[in-house]
Each structure stands twice: as C-alpha cells, then as structure tokens.
Design a protein around this motif. Structure first.
Motif, PDB file in Angstrom:
ATOM      1  N   LYS A  89       0.810  -1.215   0.000  1.00  0.00           N
ATOM      2  CA  LYS A  89       0.000   0.000   0.000  1.00  0.00           C
ATOM      3  C   LYS A  89       0.846   1.269   0.000  1.00  0.00           C
ATOM      4  O   LYS A  89       0.659   2.161   0.819  1.00  0.00           O
ATOM      5  N   PHE A  90       1.814   1.314  -0.918  1.00  0.00           N
ATOM      6  CA  PHE A  90       2.526   2.568  -1.093  1.00  0.00           C
ATOM      7  C   PHE A  90       2.821   2.788  -2.576  1.00  0.00           C
ATOM      8  O   PHE A  90       2.915   1.837  -3.358  1.00  0.00           O
ATOM      9  N   ALA A  91       2.915   4.049  -2.939  1.00  0.00           N
ATOM     10  CA  ALA A  91       3.257   4.421  -4.306  1.00  0.00           C
ATOM     11  C   ALA A  91       4.692   4.931  -4.320  1.00  0.00           C
ATOM     12  O   ALA A  91       5.175   5.474  -3.325  1.00  0.00           O
ATOM     13  N   TYR A  92       5.369   4.725  -5.427  1.00  0.00           N
ATOM     14  CA  TYR A  92       6.728   5.236  -5.523  1.00  0.00           C
ATOM     15  C   TYR A  92       6.998   5.714  -6.942  1.00  0.00           C
ATOM     16  O   TYR A  92       6.372   5.278  -7.912  1.00  0.00           O
ATOM     17  N   SER A  93       7.921   6.637  -7.034  1.00  0.00           N
ATOM     18  CA  SER A  93       8.426   7.070  -8.322  1.00  0.00           C
ATOM     19  C   SER A  93       9.867   7.505  -8.130  1.00  0.00           C
ATOM     20  O   SER A  93      10.361   7.574  -7.002  1.00  0.00           O
ATOM     21  N   TYR A  94      10.531   7.808  -9.237  1.00  0.00           N
ATOM     22  CA  TYR A  94      11.953   8.115  -9.147  1.00  0.00           C
ATOM     23  C   TYR A  94      12.377   8.973 -10.338  1.00  0.00           C
ATOM     24  O   TYR A  94      11.678   9.082 -11.349  1.00  0.00           O
ATOM     25  N   ILE A  95      13.543   9.564 -10.191  1.00  0.00           N
ATOM     26  CA  ILE A  95      14.201  10.242 -11.302  1.00  0.00           C
ATOM     27  C   ILE A  95      15.688   9.924 -11.226  1.00  0.00           C
ATOM     28  O   ILE A  95      16.269   9.904 -10.131  1.00  0.00           O
ATOM     29  N   LEU A  96      16.278   9.637 -12.371  1.00  0.00           N
ATOM     30  CA  LEU A  96      17.677   9.250 -12.440  1.00  0.00           C
ATOM     31  C   LEU A  96      18.538  10.445 -12.876  1.00  0.00           C
ATOM     32  O   LEU A  96      18.045  11.415 -13.449  1.00  0.00           O
ATOM     33  N   GLN A  97      19.818  10.343 -12.616  1.00  0.00           N
ATOM     34  CA  GLN A  97      20.734  11.425 -12.968  1.00  0.00           C
ATOM     35  C   GLN A  97      20.744  11.697 -14.464  1.00  0.00           C
ATOM     36  O   GLN A  97      20.879  12.846 -14.896  1.00  0.00           O
ATOM     37  N   LYS A  98      20.594  10.665 -15.271  1.00  0.00           N
ATOM     38  CA  LYS A  98      20.610  10.880 -16.723  1.00  0.00           C
ATOM     39  C   LYS A  98      19.446  11.778 -17.149  1.00  0.00           C
ATOM     40  O   LYS A  98      19.578  12.601 -18.064  1.00  0.00           O
ATOM     41  N   ASP A  99      18.297  11.632 -16.478  1.00  0.00           N
ATOM     42  CA  ASP A  99      17.147  12.478 -16.791  1.00  0.00           C
ATOM     43  C   ASP A  99      17.379  13.902 -16.292  1.00  0.00           C
ATOM     44  O   ASP A  99      17.053  14.876 -16.976  1.00  0.00           O
ATOM     45  N   ILE A 100      17.931  14.011 -15.089  1.00  0.00           N
ATOM     46  CA  ILE A 100      18.204  15.327 -14.509  1.00  0.00           C
ATOM     47  C   ILE A 100      19.159  16.113 -15.394  1.00  0.00           C
ATOM     48  O   ILE A 100      18.956  17.302 -15.671  1.00  0.00           O
ATOM     49  N   LYS A 101      20.210  15.442 -15.875  1.00  0.00           N
ATOM     50  CA  LYS A 101      21.201  16.128 -16.707  1.00  0.00           C
ATOM     51  C   LYS A 101      20.671  16.401 -18.112  1.00  0.00           C
ATOM     52  O   LYS A 101      20.939  17.460 -18.693  1.00  0.00           O
ATOM     53  N   GLU A 102      19.937  15.447 -18.656  1.00  0.00           N
ATOM     54  CA  GLU A 102      19.398  15.635 -20.005  1.00  0.00           C
ATOM     55  C   GLU A 102      18.414  16.794 -20.048  1.00  0.00           C
ATOM     56  O   GLU A 102      18.382  17.572 -21.010  1.00  0.00           O
ATOM     57  N   LEU A 103      17.615  16.945 -18.980  1.00  0.00           N
ATOM     58  CA  LEU A 103      16.619  18.010 -18.925  1.00  0.00           C
ATOM     59  C   LEU A 103      17.193  19.305 -18.360  1.00  0.00           C
ATOM     60  O   LEU A 103      16.511  20.328 -18.346  1.00  0.00           O
ATOM     61  N   ASN A 104      18.440  19.216 -17.862  1.00  0.00           N
ATOM     62  CA  ASN A 104      19.093  20.380 -17.266  1.00  0.00           C
ATOM     63  C   ASN A 104      18.239  20.986 -16.163  1.00  0.00           C
ATOM     64  O   ASN A 104      18.049  22.204 -16.076  1.00  0.00           O
ATOM     65  N   VAL A 105      17.697  20.115 -15.304  1.00  0.00           N
ATOM     66  CA  VAL A 105      16.789  20.566 -14.254  1.00  0.00           C
ATOM     67  C   VAL A 105      17.573  20.907 -12.991  1.00  0.00           C
ATOM     68  O   VAL A 105      18.548  20.242 -12.645  1.00  0.00           O
ATOM     69  N   ASP A 106      17.165  21.973 -12.338  1.00  0.00           N
ATOM     70  CA  ASP A 106      17.725  22.351 -11.045  1.00  0.00           C
ATOM     71  C   ASP A 106      17.065  21.454  -9.997  1.00  0.00           C
ATOM     72  O   ASP A 106      15.846  21.516  -9.792  1.00  0.00           O
ATOM     73  N   GLU A 107      17.844  20.598  -9.366  1.00  0.00           N
ATOM     74  CA  GLU A 107      17.272  19.590  -8.474  1.00  0.00           C
ATOM     75  C   GLU A 107      16.460  20.188  -7.334  1.00  0.00           C
ATOM     76  O   GLU A 107      15.554  19.551  -6.797  1.00  0.00           O
ATOM     77  N   GLY A 108      16.782  21.426  -6.950  1.00  0.00           N
ATOM     78  CA  GLY A 108      16.034  22.043  -5.867  1.00  0.00           C
ATOM     79  C   GLY A 108      14.561  22.213  -6.185  1.00  0.00           C
ATOM     80  O   GLY A 108      13.712  22.256  -5.286  1.00  0.00           O
ATOM     81  N   THR A 109      14.234  22.293  -7.490  1.00  0.00           N
ATOM     82  CA  THR A 109      12.837  22.460  -7.881  1.00  0.00           C
ATOM     83  C   THR A 109      12.029  21.179  -7.705  1.00  0.00           C
ATOM     84  O   THR A 109      10.806  21.198  -7.836  1.00  0.00           O
ATOM     85  N   LEU A 110      12.702  20.067  -7.404  1.00  0.00           N
ATOM     86  CA  LEU A 110      12.003  18.791  -7.233  1.00  0.00           C
ATOM     87  C   LEU A 110      11.577  18.547  -5.785  1.00  0.00           C
ATOM     88  O   LEU A 110      10.973  17.521  -5.480  1.00  0.00           O
ATOM     89  N   ASN A 111      11.861  19.506  -4.906  1.00  0.00           N
ATOM     90  CA  ASN A 111      11.590  19.283  -3.490  1.00  0.00           C
ATOM     91  C   ASN A 111      10.113  19.119  -3.166  1.00  0.00           C
ATOM     92  O   ASN A 111       9.764  18.529  -2.143  1.00  0.00           O
ATOM     93  N   PHE A 112       9.241  19.653  -4.020  1.00  0.00           N
ATOM     94  CA  PHE A 112       7.809  19.559  -3.740  1.00  0.00           C
ATOM     95  C   PHE A 112       7.165  18.313  -4.359  1.00  0.00           C
ATOM     96  O   PHE A 112       5.973  18.069  -4.161  1.00  0.00           O
ATOM     97  N   ILE A 113       7.928  17.525  -5.097  1.00  0.00           N
ATOM     98  CA  ILE A 113       7.387  16.322  -5.737  1.00  0.00           C
ATOM     99  C   ILE A 113       6.736  15.354  -4.730  1.00  0.00           C
ATOM    100  O   ILE A 113       5.631  14.854  -4.983  1.00  0.00           O
ATOM    101  N   PRO A 114       7.389  15.058  -3.590  1.00  0.00           N
ATOM    102  CA  PRO A 114       6.755  14.127  -2.640  1.00  0.00           C
ATOM    103  C   PRO A 114       5.374  14.575  -2.177  1.00  0.00           C
ATOM    104  O   PRO A 114       4.497  13.742  -1.924  1.00  0.00           O
ATOM    105  N   GLU A 115       5.167  15.895  -2.086  1.00  0.00           N
ATOM    106  CA  GLU A 115       3.865  16.411  -1.660  1.00  0.00           C
ATOM    107  C   GLU A 115       2.788  16.128  -2.700  1.00  0.00           C
ATOM    108  O   GLU A 115       1.615  15.964  -2.367  1.00  0.00           O
ATOM    109  N   ILE A 116       3.188  16.067  -3.972  1.00  0.00           N
ATOM    110  CA  ILE A 116       2.233  15.749  -5.036  1.00  0.00           C
ATOM    111  C   ILE A 116       1.925  14.256  -5.035  1.00  0.00           C
ATOM    112  O   ILE A 116       0.766  13.843  -5.129  1.00  0.00           O
ATOM    113  N   LEU A 117       2.964  13.438  -4.892  1.00  0.00           N
ATOM    114  CA  LEU A 117       2.772  11.984  -4.944  1.00  0.00           C
ATOM    115  C   LEU A 117       1.879  11.481  -3.822  1.00  0.00           C
ATOM    116  O   LEU A 117       1.125  10.523  -3.995  1.00  0.00           O
ATOM    117  N   LYS A 118       1.944  12.125  -2.663  1.00  0.00           N
ATOM    118  CA  LYS A 118       1.178  11.623  -1.516  1.00  0.00           C
ATOM    119  C   LYS A 118      -0.329  11.822  -1.679  1.00  0.00           C
ATOM    120  O   LYS A 118      -1.116  11.308  -0.899  1.00  0.00           O
TER     121      LYS A 118
END
Length: 334
Positions: free
Chosen positions: A228-257
């Motif tokens: 009874k839990f959901a999970y998701s992930y992001i890998l370094q290859k995706d982070i680098k390919e998208l050139n995403v600032d990792e700090g912007t991902l801090n709110f992701i867990p709040e969406i998943l819950k």
C-alpha cells in the motif's frame, strides 16, 4: 524532551563565540536555509563573524528570493579549517552525519556545537541542544527563541522565518499545522509579512525544465498494492538531459502523496555519486508513521514527512527493493 538546554544557554553560547560556522544540512529545504540566514543576521548584529557552507549548490530559484552570495556552496566539511571557528551551530539537522553524508566524517571535538531543531528523531548530538519537537519548523523554534531573547526583528527576517513555517507545514496542510503555527504566522503578518506574496513566490515559479522533469517522474509512478505505497523516481541521466535544477524537485513528494488508496508515497532521487539515492517519504494518512521506515533507511523526520538515503547499490531496481524490505521490517516491528 531529553537533555534540552535552556534558551539562555543557547544565547550565552552565541554571545561568547567570536567566530561561528554553520554547515547546512545536506537535504536542502527552506526551513533549513531560512533558519540559518535568520540566525546569521542576529549573530552579525552581536558583532560576530558567521560563515555558512553547503555541500551542494543552492537552487537557482532560491537565489532569486534570497541573497545567498555569502554561502560557500559545494563545500564539504573536509575542506573547512575548523580551527578558524569556536562555535558550530546546526539548524534543522537531526543527525550531525547529515552535514557530511557523502563521507565518513567526524567533526573535531575541539569545536563547541549548538543544535537547534524540531525533528522528533533528533539525536541530541551537540554540547548544547535546543529541540522542540512540537514546533512546526526550525524557523518556528528560532522565532520563539528570538522572542525570549527580546530581539526586535525586521520585516526581512520575519519573511525568512515565515518561509520556513510555510514550507514545513506544507502551506498549512500537514499534521504539524498547530494553532501556534497559525498564530505565529498571523503575528508575522501583523508585523508586515506579506503572506500571499510569499506563498505565490513558492508556488508559481516553475521552470519549463522542472515541469518536464515532473512528467518523467509521473510516468515512473508505480503502486505496490501489497504494501500500500506508491513510488516514483528520477535518475541522474534524466536530470542532466533536462538540465533541471534539483532544488525544484523538493515539492514532488507532496504531489505523490495525494494518491488515494495508499498509506504513503516514496520519491527516490538518484544522486551524482554512483549507487546513491535520497529517499523522501510522505503520508496523508493520519495514523500512518513514516519514521520507522526512514530509520531503516539511515534517516528520520516526522510522522508523515520523513526521509533517508541508500548508498552502494547497483541500480534503481535494487534501491526500490531495499525500500520495500524496509516497509516490511517496519510493519513487522510495529
């Protein structure tokens, strides 16, 4: 609360110090940052030297909100000469190992340590500890201390403290949203804090890169119906390919819950160090406790918002398996 010192003892340590340093917690959030910035401003008003280091890069969107130019980024404690300081102040850090999670590092015993926090799982590791596990955030703890110390805070400092309360309560949606947290915020508003603007600045500034990263994370969502839990992930290859600032991902867990039919959600983020992952756990179920799972993953936190880390594993599949095993072990011990 075990071994808690008094507000007067915390103040005395600050007053007696000549040169202070804070190594920020490796798990960046606004409560950690804003409590450090606020205390630094007060210490400087006392005539103290106050340096701040961070082991990673400060997120770009954060730099648009606050002046952090004086923070020494990408600075591991191994590269700090602690002989230059007579006080180490830790804020929002439940375990001193979180300051140097990448390496087995022991802080010099010669430097005096102060620990100000609100996590129930805090290890009381310092010479002087002030931990209020009933507080909504470390910024709220610091706000109380400032009032006890009779510090006249300006609007800029009050704004910083409000950011910590806002984000650590999930904009007043988490179970740590006490009447006191609301009263503290109302008090800050009465003193000039623009709460609407602060909320707006945190919730309406997504970059195109971060939204694309979210699409990857949403595509990776899986539900473990047995546990009874959901999970998701992001890998370094995706982070680098998208050139995403990792700090912007801090709110992701709040969406998943927000997913219904689960006890909690887990967000797994691959770190730059091969085989290393950060784990964020969030629950919207009132009775579900994430802390036992987090502790099995070398972490801790709050009942419905906790985290940990996994190191030295082969790939994301092994990391997911380790999380699942931690869920089973925590369930058996409860």
């Amino acid at each position: 609360m075990q071994n808690n010192n008094t507000p007067e003892e915390v103040l005395s340590a600050l007053q007696q110090a000549k040169s202070i340093i804070t190594c920020m917690d490796g798990r960046f959030d606004y409560d950690s940052l804003c409590s450090v910035l606020s205390l630094r401003e007060y210490a400087i008003s006392l005539g103290k030297k106050y340096d701040i280091t961070f082991g990673k890069s400060i997120p770009k969107d954060t730099k648009e909100l606050f002046d952090v130019s004086f923070i020494r980024e990408k600075t591991h404690p191994n590269n700090i000469n602690f002989e230059d300081y007579d006080l180490l102040v830790c804020l929002d850090t439940q375990n001193i190992r979180n300051l140097a999670s990448e390496l087995d590092f022991t802080f010099p015993s010669s430097i005096k340590k102060v620990n100000i926090d609100h996590h129930p799982s805090n290890l009381f590791y310092a010479d002087i500890n002030y931990v209020d596990e009933n507080a909504s955030s470390t910024c709220a703890v610091l706000y109380d201390l400032f009032k006890i110390w009779k510090v006249d805070l300006d609007v800029q400092t009050l704004n910083k403290l409000s950011y910590g309360i806002l984000t650590d309560t999930g904009f007043f949606q988490h179970s740590n949203t006490s009447s006191k947290a609301l009263r503290d915020t109302a008090d800050m508003m009465d003193k000039g804090v623009d709460l609407f603007r602060n909320i707006w600045s945190l919730t309406y500034n997504s970059t195109l890169e971060s939204l694309k990263a979210e699409s990857v994370i949403f595509a990776n969502i899986q539900i473990d119906t047995k546990r009874k839990f959901a999970y998701s992930y992001i890998l370094q290859k995706d982070i680098k390919e998208l050139n995403v600032d990792e700090g912007t991902l801090n709110f992701i867990p709040e969406i998943l819950k927000k997913l219904k039919g689960i006890n909690f959600a887990c967000f797994i983020r691959e770190k730059e160090t091969p085989g290393s992952y950060t784990i964020s756990l969030r629950s919207h179920e009132i009775e579900f406790d994430c802390i036992p799972i987090a502790k099995l993953l070398n972490g801790g936190g709050h009942k419905r918002a906790a985290g940990g880390k996994i190191e030295g594993v082969k790939d994301i599949d092994e990391a997911i398996r380790i999380v699942s095993e931690a869920v089973d072990k925590a369930s058996l011990s409860s």
